[in-house]
Write a protein that holds these residues in place. Structure first.
Motif, PDB file in Angstrom:
ATOM      1  N   ILE A 113     -38.322 -54.970  -7.506  1.00 41.13           N
ATOM      2  CA  ILE A 113     -37.865 -56.268  -6.996  1.00 41.13           C
ATOM      3  C   ILE A 113     -37.177 -56.092  -5.657  1.00 41.13           C
ATOM      4  CG2 ILE A 113     -36.217 -58.139  -7.385  1.00 41.13           C
ATOM      5  CD1 ILE A 113     -36.928 -57.833 -10.432  1.00 41.13           C
ATOM      6  N   GLU A 114     -36.327 -55.080  -5.560  1.00 42.40           N
ATOM      7  CA  GLU A 114     -35.623 -54.776  -4.309  1.00 42.40           C
ATOM      8  C   GLU A 114     -36.621 -54.481  -3.183  1.00 42.40           C
ATOM      9  OE1 GLU A 114     -33.099 -50.926  -3.229  1.00 42.40           O
ATOM     10  OE2 GLU A 114     -32.169 -52.105  -4.834  1.00 42.40           O
ATOM     11  N   GLU A 115     -37.657 -53.721  -3.484  1.00 43.96           N
ATOM     12  CA  GLU A 115     -38.693 -53.398  -2.488  1.00 43.96           C
ATOM     13  C   GLU A 115     -39.388 -54.663  -1.990  1.00 43.96           C
ATOM     14  OE1 GLU A 115     -40.175 -50.619  -0.717  1.00 43.96           O
ATOM     15  OE2 GLU A 115     -38.197 -49.984  -1.344  1.00 43.96           O
ATOM     16  N   ILE A 116     -39.786 -55.521  -2.930  1.00 42.08           N
ATOM     17  CA  ILE A 116     -40.511 -56.743  -2.591  1.00 42.08           C
ATOM     18  C   ILE A 116     -39.618 -57.672  -1.770  1.00 42.08           C
ATOM     19  CG2 ILE A 116     -41.691 -58.787  -3.513  1.00 42.08           C
ATOM     20  CD1 ILE A 116     -43.192 -56.152  -4.039  1.00 42.08           C
ATOM     21  N   GLU A 117     -38.365 -57.797  -2.164  1.00 44.02           N
ATOM     22  CA  GLU A 117     -37.445 -58.677  -1.440  1.00 44.02           C
ATOM     23  C   GLU A 117     -37.167 -58.188  -0.023  1.00 44.02           C
ATOM     24  OE1 GLU A 117     -34.873 -60.651  -5.083  1.00 44.02           O
ATOM     25  OE2 GLU A 117     -34.019 -58.927  -4.031  1.00 44.02           O
ATOM     26  N   ASN A 118     -37.247 -56.876   0.193  1.00 46.32           N
ATOM     27  CA  ASN A 118     -36.941 -56.303   1.506  1.00 46.32           C
ATOM     28  C   ASN A 118     -38.153 -56.206   2.430  1.00 46.32           C
ATOM     29  OD1 ASN A 118     -34.198 -56.022   1.013  1.00 46.32           O
ATOM     30  ND2 ASN A 118     -34.479 -54.046   0.036  1.00 46.32           N
ATOM     31  N   GLU A 140     -33.092 -46.441 -24.368  1.00 49.61           N
ATOM     32  CA  GLU A 140     -32.990 -45.681 -23.116  1.00 49.61           C
ATOM     33  C   GLU A 140     -34.256 -45.865 -22.274  1.00 49.61           C
ATOM     34  OE1 GLU A 140     -33.011 -41.092 -21.795  1.00 49.61           O
ATOM     35  OE2 GLU A 140     -31.341 -41.626 -23.105  1.00 49.61           O
ATOM     36  N   ASP A 141     -35.419 -45.864 -22.891  1.00 46.38           N
ATOM     37  CA  ASP A 141     -36.661 -46.085 -22.146  1.00 46.38           C
ATOM     38  C   ASP A 141     -36.730 -47.510 -21.613  1.00 46.38           C
ATOM     39  OD1 ASP A 141     -37.582 -43.517 -22.288  1.00 46.38           O
ATOM     40  OD2 ASP A 141     -39.066 -43.894 -23.847  1.00 46.38           O
ATOM     41  N   LEU A 142     -36.241 -48.489 -22.379  1.00 44.94           N
ATOM     42  CA  LEU A 142     -36.204 -49.864 -21.879  1.00 44.94           C
ATOM     43  C   LEU A 142     -35.273 -49.982 -20.673  1.00 44.94           C
ATOM     44  CD1 LEU A 142     -36.154 -51.830 -25.256  1.00 44.94           C
ATOM     45  CD2 LEU A 142     -38.073 -51.568 -23.653  1.00 44.94           C
ATOM     46  N   GLU A 143     -34.157 -49.266 -20.717  1.00 46.51           N
ATOM     47  CA  GLU A 143     -33.231 -49.260 -19.573  1.00 46.51           C
ATOM     48  C   GLU A 143     -33.896 -48.622 -18.350  1.00 46.51           C
ATOM     49  OE1 GLU A 143     -30.271 -50.610 -19.098  1.00 46.51           O
ATOM     50  OE2 GLU A 143     -30.020 -51.360 -21.134  1.00 46.51           O
ATOM     51  N   LYS A 144     -34.683 -47.582 -18.575  1.00 48.41           N
ATOM     52  CA  LYS A 144     -35.396 -46.942 -17.459  1.00 48.41           C
ATOM     53  C   LYS A 144     -36.441 -47.885 -16.880  1.00 48.41           C
ATOM     54  CE  LYS A 144     -34.649 -42.198 -18.959  1.00 48.41           C
ATOM     55  NZ  LYS A 144     -35.280 -40.956 -19.438  1.00 48.41           N
ATOM     56  N   ALA A 145     -37.162 -48.615 -17.743  1.00 49.23           N
ATOM     57  CA  ALA A 145     -38.135 -49.600 -17.261  1.00 49.23           C
ATOM     58  C   ALA A 145     -37.423 -50.669 -16.428  1.00 49.23           C
ATOM     59  CB  ALA A 145     -38.874 -50.243 -18.438  1.00 49.23           C
ATOM     60  N   LYS A 146     -36.272 -51.085 -16.893  1.00 52.48           N
ATOM     61  CA  LYS A 146     -35.469 -52.078 -16.168  1.00 52.48           C
ATOM     62  C   LYS A 146     -35.037 -51.535 -14.805  1.00 52.48           C
ATOM     63  CE  LYS A 146     -31.035 -54.459 -16.645  1.00 52.48           C
ATOM     64  NZ  LYS A 146     -29.860 -54.585 -17.523  1.00 52.48           N
ATOM     65  N   TRP A 147     -34.644 -50.271 -14.775  1.00 50.43           N
ATOM     66  CA  TRP A 147     -34.208 -49.645 -13.525  1.00 50.43           C
ATOM     67  C   TRP A 147     -35.349 -49.654 -12.505  1.00 50.43           C
ATOM     68  CZ3 TRP A 147     -35.397 -45.503 -10.401  1.00 50.43           C
ATOM     69  CH2 TRP A 147     -34.415 -45.085  -9.502  1.00 50.43           C
ATOM     70  N   TYR A 180     -46.173 -46.740  -7.579  1.00 55.20           N
ATOM     71  CA  TYR A 180     -45.446 -45.720  -8.340  1.00 55.20           C
ATOM     72  C   TYR A 180     -44.414 -46.386  -9.249  1.00 55.20           C
ATOM     73  CZ  TYR A 180     -41.899 -42.249  -9.367  1.00 55.20           C
ATOM     74  OH  TYR A 180     -40.975 -41.479 -10.027  1.00 55.20           O
ATOM     75  N   LEU A 181     -43.649 -47.323  -8.684  1.00 54.29           N
ATOM     76  CA  LEU A 181     -42.636 -48.028  -9.472  1.00 54.29           C
ATOM     77  C   LEU A 181     -43.293 -48.798 -10.611  1.00 54.29           C
ATOM     78  CD1 LEU A 181     -40.420 -49.389  -6.550  1.00 54.29           C
ATOM     79  CD2 LEU A 181     -39.904 -47.453  -8.054  1.00 54.29           C
TER      80      LEU A 181
END
Length: 92
Positions: free
Chosen positions: A86-91, A73-80, A54-55
């Motif tokens: 990344i947080e999911e993979i690291e955890n 704004e869309d680039l910022e959303k892609a970054k978010w 999904y991400l």
């Protein structure tokens, strides 16, 4: 009843912030929070193993459309979404 009034009050405050241009439309858009539950948290709970896909899909979506719709704004959303992935993979 008091809980419903409190939730309605929170939503009214979020809508007012959006109307006044004070809402953070990238990190916490008011229309993605209902009854104190962030939409992303509900999606994570509902999709379990599919959450990473999904991400990834949202990263692609916002990168695909940024030139034609909302620019930075869309680039910022892609970054978010990328930061969430990344947080999911690291955890794991």
């Amino acid at each position: 009843m008091a809980e419903q009034e409190s939730m309605a009050s929170m939503q009214s405050a979020a809508n007012l912030a959006w109307a006044n241009g004070q809402a953070d439309m990238v990190h916490s858009p008011p229309h993605y929070n209902q009854a104190g539950i962030e939409c992303i948290d509900a999606i994570r709970a509902a999709t379990d193993g599919g959450y990473e896909y999904y991400l990834q899909g949202n990263i692609i979506k916002y990168l695909w459309r940024y030139r034609y719709k909302n620019g930075v704004e869309d680039l910022e959303k892609a970054k978010w979404y990328l930061e969430k992935l990344i947080e999911e993979i690291e955890n794991e």
